[in-house]
Motif scaffolding. Structure first.
Motif, PDB file in Angstrom:
ATOM      1  N   ASP A  75      58.093   9.458 -10.249  1.00  0.00           N
ATOM      2  CA  ASP A  75      59.487   9.821 -10.530  1.00  0.00           C
ATOM      3  C   ASP A  75      59.575  11.246 -11.055  1.00  0.00           C
ATOM      4  O   ASP A  75      58.707  11.707 -11.803  1.00  0.00           O
ATOM      5  N   ILE A  76      60.643  11.932 -10.641  1.00  0.00           N
ATOM      6  CA  ILE A  76      60.917  13.297 -11.089  1.00  0.00           C
ATOM      7  C   ILE A  76      62.252  13.262 -11.815  1.00  0.00           C
ATOM      8  O   ILE A  76      63.269  12.855 -11.251  1.00  0.00           O
ATOM      9  N   TYR A  77      62.263  13.706 -13.075  1.00  0.00           N
ATOM     10  CA  TYR A  77      63.435  13.644 -13.944  1.00  0.00           C
ATOM     11  C   TYR A  77      64.026  15.034 -14.152  1.00  0.00           C
ATOM     12  O   TYR A  77      63.289  15.999 -14.339  1.00  0.00           O
ATOM     13  N   PHE A  96      62.522  20.299 -14.595  1.00  0.00           N
ATOM     14  CA  PHE A  96      62.204  18.923 -14.211  1.00  0.00           C
ATOM     15  C   PHE A  96      60.945  18.473 -14.951  1.00  0.00           C
ATOM     16  O   PHE A  96      60.188  19.290 -15.471  1.00  0.00           O
ATOM     17  N   TYR A  98      57.745  15.290 -14.410  1.00  0.00           N
ATOM     18  CA  TYR A  98      57.226  14.086 -13.742  1.00  0.00           C
ATOM     19  C   TYR A  98      56.623  13.132 -14.766  1.00  0.00           C
ATOM     20  O   TYR A  98      56.045  12.119 -14.411  1.00  0.00           O
ATOM     21  N   LYS A 100      57.844  10.855 -18.108  1.00  0.00           N
ATOM     22  CA  LYS A 100      59.043  10.351 -18.793  1.00  0.00           C
ATOM     23  C   LYS A 100      58.802  10.386 -20.300  1.00  0.00           C
ATOM     24  O   LYS A 100      58.230   9.476 -20.875  1.00  0.00           O
ATOM     25  N   LYS A 112      73.519   6.549 -12.118  1.00  0.00           N
ATOM     26  CA  LYS A 112      73.078   7.577 -11.170  1.00  0.00           C
ATOM     27  C   LYS A 112      74.109   7.787 -10.072  1.00  0.00           C
ATOM     28  O   LYS A 112      74.370   8.905  -9.664  1.00  0.00           O
ATOM     29  N   PHE A 124      66.998  10.915 -11.955  1.00  0.00           N
ATOM     30  CA  PHE A 124      65.665  10.959 -11.359  1.00  0.00           C
ATOM     31  C   PHE A 124      65.662  10.454  -9.932  1.00  0.00           C
ATOM     32  O   PHE A 124      66.513   9.667  -9.525  1.00  0.00           O
TER      33      PHE A 124
END
Length: 148
Positions: A75-77, A96, A98, A100, A112, A124
């Protein structure tokens, strides 16, 4: 004659390569990502004229998948929306992560929604989903004359 032709070619090559630092990742859509050494897992994607949220996620996805060699399910936040660059004075970027961390807000699927966002911290996408935006991003930049 050869010398006269060689200098402009060398100048062109230097102008293209001088904009990308050695540690930077140049994505297919010609946007740039760079790690932020101060915090593990953080990186920034630098602003580019006419780029939208899918373009930024394209770069983030490619950086995580191919630059860092992490899995497509990573996941990329969004840590911070568009603002001053953390590593390059005078530039603007989206930050960003990766990883959390606790200071990255949680976001449910309902929160989202269906639109891709780079302005809402905690938003994300997976690296695979993010990198899937790259073909369309590159085509759009080419049509507008902003990619080579």
């Amino acid at each position: 004659m050869k010398r006269a032709l060689g200098l402009p070619v060398l100048a062109l090559w230097l102008s293209v390569t001088a904009t990308v630092a050695e540690a930077d990742y140049l994505a297919r859509n010609r946007m740039i990502a760079a790690g932020i050494p101060a915090k593990a897992g953080f990186f920034e994607v630098f602003q580019r004229a006419t780029a939208g949220p899918p373009d930024y996620f394209c770069v983030a996805g490619e950086y995580v998948r191919y630059g860092l060699r992490l899995t497509a399910s990573t996941d990329i936040y969004v840590v911070r929306g568009m603002g001053p660059s953390v590593t390059r004075p005078g530039r603007r970027s989206v930050v960003f992560s990766y990883v959390k961390y606790d200071d990255i807000p949680d976001m449910s699927a309902a929160e989202k929604g269906y639109s891709v966002s780079i302005s809402r911290p905690g938003y994300f996408l997976s690296a695979g989903h993010s990198a899937a935006f790259c073909d369309a991003s590159r085509r759009r930049f080419r049509r507008s004359g902003l990619a080579f």
